[in-house]
Design a protein around this motif. Structure first.
Motif, PDB file in Angstrom:
ATOM      1  N   ILE A 129     -22.803  -7.175 -21.702  1.00 44.94           N
ATOM      2  CA  ILE A 129     -24.059  -7.930 -21.717  1.00 44.94           C
ATOM      3  C   ILE A 129     -24.173  -8.849 -20.508  1.00 44.94           C
ATOM      4  CG2 ILE A 129     -25.419  -9.629 -23.011  1.00 44.94           C
ATOM      5  CD1 ILE A 129     -24.105  -8.419 -25.557  1.00 44.94           C
ATOM      6  N   THR A 130     -23.070  -9.456 -20.114  1.00 42.38           N
ATOM      7  CA  THR A 130     -23.063 -10.409 -19.008  1.00 42.38           C
ATOM      8  C   THR A 130     -22.678  -9.690 -17.716  1.00 42.38           C
ATOM      9  OG1 THR A 130     -22.331 -12.109 -20.546  1.00 42.38           O
ATOM     10  CG2 THR A 130     -22.092 -12.579 -18.193  1.00 42.38           C
ATOM     11  N   GLU A 131     -23.378 -10.015 -16.633  1.00 41.74           N
ATOM     12  CA  GLU A 131     -23.046  -9.444 -15.326  1.00 41.74           C
ATOM     13  C   GLU A 131     -22.521 -10.528 -14.397  1.00 41.74           C
ATOM     14  OE1 GLU A 131     -26.630  -7.598 -13.904  1.00 41.74           O
ATOM     15  OE2 GLU A 131     -26.067  -5.679 -14.806  1.00 41.74           O
ATOM     16  N   ASP A 132     -21.521 -10.185 -13.643  1.00 40.22           N
ATOM     17  CA  ASP A 132     -20.983 -11.045 -12.601  1.00 40.22           C
ATOM     18  C   ASP A 132     -20.878 -10.178 -11.350  1.00 40.22           C
ATOM     19  OD1 ASP A 132     -19.828 -13.095 -11.182  1.00 40.22           O
ATOM     20  OD2 ASP A 132     -17.854 -12.916 -12.136  1.00 40.22           O
ATOM     21  N   LEU A 133     -22.008 -10.033 -10.652  1.00 32.80           N
ATOM     22  CA  LEU A 133     -22.116  -9.078  -9.547  1.00 32.80           C
ATOM     23  C   LEU A 133     -21.641  -9.670  -8.228  1.00 32.80           C
ATOM     24  CD1 LEU A 133     -25.601  -7.541 -10.407  1.00 32.80           C
ATOM     25  CD2 LEU A 133     -23.342  -6.713 -11.061  1.00 32.80           C
ATOM     26  N   TRP A 134     -20.820  -8.882  -7.524  1.00 36.69           N
ATOM     27  CA  TRP A 134     -20.302  -9.255  -6.218  1.00 36.69           C
ATOM     28  C   TRP A 134     -20.416  -8.049  -5.299  1.00 36.69           C
ATOM     29  CZ3 TRP A 134     -17.831 -13.981  -4.963  1.00 36.69           C
ATOM     30  CH2 TRP A 134     -17.717 -14.877  -6.034  1.00 36.69           C
ATOM     31  N   THR A 135     -20.537  -8.329  -4.005  1.00 36.15           N
ATOM     32  CA  THR A 135     -20.595  -7.260  -3.005  1.00 36.15           C
ATOM     33  C   THR A 135     -19.281  -7.214  -2.245  1.00 36.15           C
ATOM     34  OG1 THR A 135     -22.981  -7.550  -2.758  1.00 36.15           O
ATOM     35  CG2 THR A 135     -21.837  -6.400  -0.977  1.00 36.15           C
ATOM     36  N   ILE A 136     -18.727  -6.010  -2.106  1.00 29.81           N
ATOM     37  CA  ILE A 136     -17.501  -5.833  -1.325  1.00 29.81           C
ATOM     38  C   ILE A 136     -17.858  -5.974   0.158  1.00 29.81           C
ATOM     39  CG2 ILE A 136     -15.643  -4.259  -0.672  1.00 29.81           C
ATOM     40  CD1 ILE A 136     -16.056  -2.881  -3.428  1.00 29.81           C
ATOM     41  N   SER A 137     -17.306  -6.996   0.814  1.00 33.14           N
ATOM     42  CA  SER A 137     -17.621  -7.192   2.234  1.00 33.14           C
ATOM     43  C   SER A 137     -16.590  -6.515   3.142  1.00 33.14           C
ATOM     44  CB  SER A 137     -17.744  -8.677   2.572  1.00 33.14           C
ATOM     45  OG  SER A 137     -16.540  -9.353   2.310  1.00 33.14           O
ATOM     46  N   SER A 138     -15.356  -6.362   2.659  1.00 34.01           N
ATOM     47  CA  SER A 138     -14.369  -5.628   3.442  1.00 34.01           C
ATOM     48  C   SER A 138     -13.268  -5.108   2.524  1.00 34.01           C
ATOM     49  CB  SER A 138     -13.768  -6.491   4.555  1.00 34.01           C
ATOM     50  OG  SER A 138     -12.969  -7.511   4.006  1.00 34.01           O
ATOM     51  N   LEU A 139     -12.665  -4.014   2.949  1.00 38.32           N
ATOM     52  CA  LEU A 139     -11.538  -3.407   2.243  1.00 38.32           C
ATOM     53  C   LEU A 139     -10.383  -3.250   3.211  1.00 38.32           C
ATOM     54  CD1 LEU A 139     -13.390  -0.505   0.399  1.00 38.32           C
ATOM     55  CD2 LEU A 139     -12.274  -2.445  -0.699  1.00 38.32           C
ATOM     56  N   ALA A 140      -9.189  -3.532   2.729  1.00 43.66           N
ATOM     57  CA  ALA A 140      -7.994  -3.322   3.549  1.00 43.66           C
ATOM     58  C   ALA A 140      -7.467  -1.917   3.293  1.00 43.66           C
ATOM     59  CB  ALA A 140      -6.927  -4.350   3.203  1.00 43.66           C
ATOM     60  N   SER A 141      -6.962  -1.286   4.327  1.00 42.48           N
ATOM     61  CA  SER A 141      -6.350   0.029   4.143  1.00 42.48           C
ATOM     62  C   SER A 141      -5.065  -0.134   3.333  1.00 42.48           C
ATOM     63  CB  SER A 141      -6.078   0.678   5.493  1.00 42.48           C
ATOM     64  OG  SER A 141      -5.238  -0.138   6.266  1.00 42.48           O
ATOM     65  N   MET A 142      -4.564   0.963   2.797  1.00 43.77           N
ATOM     66  CA  MET A 142      -3.360   0.923   1.963  1.00 43.77           C
ATOM     67  C   MET A 142      -2.149   0.521   2.793  1.00 43.77           C
ATOM     68  SD  MET A 142      -3.717   4.184  -0.564  1.00 43.77           S
ATOM     69  CE  MET A 142      -3.628   5.376   0.747  1.00 43.77           C
ATOM     70  N   TYR A 143      -1.280  -0.270   2.185  1.00 44.17           N
ATOM     71  CA  TYR A 143      -0.066  -0.698   2.866  1.00 44.17           C
ATOM     72  C   TYR A 143       1.082   0.283   2.670  1.00 44.17           C
ATOM     73  CZ  TYR A 143      -2.527  -5.079   3.366  1.00 44.17           C
ATOM     74  OH  TYR A 143      -3.444  -6.026   3.687  1.00 44.17           O
ATOM     75  N   TYR A 144       1.048   1.030   1.575  1.00 44.33           N
ATOM     76  CA  TYR A 144       2.136   1.945   1.270  1.00 44.33           C
ATOM     77  C   TYR A 144       1.575   3.327   0.990  1.00 44.33           C
ATOM     78  CZ  TYR A 144       4.519  -2.453   0.406  1.00 44.33           C
ATOM     79  OH  TYR A 144       5.034  -3.700   0.532  1.00 44.33           O
ATOM     80  N   SER A 145       2.185   4.325   1.558  1.00 43.19           N
ATOM     81  CA  SER A 145       1.860   5.710   1.249  1.00 43.19           C
ATOM     82  C   SER A 145       3.119   6.351   0.717  1.00 43.19           C
ATOM     83  CB  SER A 145       1.377   6.443   2.492  1.00 43.19           C
ATOM     84  OG  SER A 145       0.155   5.893   2.923  1.00 43.19           O
ATOM     85  N   SER A 146       2.952   7.097  -0.360  1.00 40.68           N
ATOM     86  CA  SER A 146       4.133   7.600  -1.036  1.00 40.68           C
ATOM     87  C   SER A 146       3.776   8.789  -1.905  1.00 40.68           C
ATOM     88  CB  SER A 146       4.700   6.469  -1.900  1.00 40.68           C
ATOM     89  OG  SER A 146       5.694   6.923  -2.768  1.00 40.68           O
ATOM     90  N   GLY A 147       4.785   9.512  -2.314  1.00 39.91           N
ATOM     91  CA  GLY A 147       4.641  10.539  -3.335  1.00 39.91           C
ATOM     92  C   GLY A 147       4.949   9.967  -4.708  1.00 39.91           C
ATOM     93  N   ASN A 148       5.197   8.671  -4.780  1.00 42.66           N
ATOM     94  CA  ASN A 148       5.443   7.857  -5.969  1.00 42.66           C
ATOM     95  C   ASN A 148       6.826   8.037  -6.597  1.00 42.66           C
ATOM     96  OD1 ASN A 148       3.119   6.441  -5.845  1.00 42.66           O
ATOM     97  ND2 ASN A 148       2.087   7.482  -7.513  1.00 42.66           N
ATOM     98  N   GLN A 149       7.575   9.037  -6.238  1.00 44.04           N
ATOM     99  CA  GLN A 149       8.907   9.200  -6.791  1.00 44.04           C
ATOM    100  C   GLN A 149       9.955   9.220  -5.689  1.00 44.04           C
ATOM    101  OE1 GLN A 149       6.371  11.521  -7.702  1.00 44.04           O
ATOM    102  NE2 GLN A 149       5.860  10.253  -9.439  1.00 44.04           N
ATOM    103  N   ASP A 150       9.586   8.707  -4.511  1.00 44.83           N
ATOM    104  CA  ASP A 150      10.492   8.775  -3.372  1.00 44.83           C
ATOM    105  C   ASP A 150      11.196   7.451  -3.079  1.00 44.83           C
ATOM    106  OD1 ASP A 150       8.367   7.338  -2.385  1.00 44.83           O
ATOM    107  OD2 ASP A 150       7.713   8.886  -0.982  1.00 44.83           O
ATOM    108  N   GLY A 151      11.033   6.470  -3.970  1.00 49.34           N
ATOM    109  CA  GLY A 151      11.707   5.193  -3.794  1.00 49.34           C
ATOM    110  C   GLY A 151      10.947   4.199  -2.935  1.00 49.34           C
ATOM    111  N   ARG A 152       9.851   4.635  -2.307  1.00 53.10           N
ATOM    112  CA  ARG A 152       9.038   3.721  -1.502  1.00 53.10           C
ATOM    113  C   ARG A 152       7.957   3.094  -2.376  1.00 53.10           C
ATOM    114  NH1 ARG A 152       6.948   7.160   3.408  1.00 53.10           N
ATOM    115  NH2 ARG A 152       6.662   8.665   1.756  1.00 53.10           N
ATOM    116  N   GLY A 153       7.462   1.955  -1.939  1.00 52.55           N
ATOM    117  CA  GLY A 153       6.363   1.320  -2.641  1.00 52.55           C
ATOM    118  C   GLY A 153       5.122   2.181  -2.567  1.00 52.55           C
ATOM    119  N   SER A 154       4.235   2.029  -3.545  1.00 52.70           N
ATOM    120  CA  SER A 154       2.991   2.790  -3.553  1.00 52.70           C
ATOM    121  C   SER A 154       1.855   1.919  -4.055  1.00 52.70           C
ATOM    122  CB  SER A 154       3.128   4.019  -4.457  1.00 52.70           C
ATOM    123  OG  SER A 154       1.908   4.721  -4.501  1.00 52.70           O
ATOM    124  N   ALA A 155       0.711   2.054  -3.429  1.00 51.94           N
ATOM    125  CA  ALA A 155      -0.486   1.334  -3.859  1.00 51.94           C
ATOM    126  C   ALA A 155      -1.297   2.162  -4.851  1.00 51.94           C
ATOM    127  CB  ALA A 155      -1.348   1.000  -2.644  1.00 51.94           C
TER     128      ALA A 155
END
Length: 168
Positions: A129-155
């Motif tokens: 019922i309630t809206e709290d609308l915001w506009t995305i002004s910028s997005l950061a690229s991912m810091y971690y890329s992974s296959g998720n089971q390789d021991g590295r961090g993943s976003a």
């Protein structure tokens, strides 16, 4: 293929890779993955020059899976479900510095879905019922890329959830 680089592999052995599928230095750049559309071998997940799903007609991927300032910086990931997330820049009709980056996810069937884009209005209140609308002004690229089971961090986790930094 002209170029293949930055491969990732998940625990199920599915591979995602950045590459060029032709001599064209721009339009041939793509994110490729095994088993797209039920076919064996590498298939295109997304390609430079392709219409960006969830955007107006004429808005296309300008670059994807890499950071424009540092092309060796990888901005895509795969989880155990075979979902692939990537960061991309856009060009085309109505695109400017306030709307030119976003995140897309490809489900295991290869369908591309817009997750978030600069200039997009989002509701931060989960009350229907309630809206709290915001506009995305910028997005950061991912810091971690992974296959998720390789021991590295993943976003990007196995539930399809992405963490990133956004300015509102």
């Amino acid at each position: 293929f002209q170029i293949l680089s930055n491969p990732l592999i998940n625990a199920q052995g599915r591979t995602v890779i950045y590459g060029a599928v032709s001599d064209d230095t721009q339009g041939g750049r793509a994110i490729l993955a095994e088993g797209r559309g039920g076919t064996p071998g590498l298939g295109i997940v997304a390609q430079v020059g392709q219409q960006a799903p969830g955007t107006d007609d004429g808005v296309v991927f300008q670059s994807l899976g890499t950071h424009v300032a540092s092309p060796n910086f990888q901005n895509f990931s795969i989880n155990s479900q075979g979902q692939i997330v990537f960061y991309a820049s856009l060009s085309g009709t109505g695109v400017d510095a306030t709307t030119d980056h976003g995140f897309w996810v490809a489900d295991a069937d290869g369908n591309l879905i817009l997750l978030a884009r600069e200039g997009q209005v989002i509701d931060l209140d989960d009350d229907p019922i309630t809206e709290d609308l915001w506009t995305i002004s910028s997005l950061a690229s991912m810091y971690y890329s992974s296959g998720n089971q390789d021991g590295r961090g993943s976003a990007f986790n196995d539930h399809g959830q992405l963490t990133t930094t956004a300015s509102l």
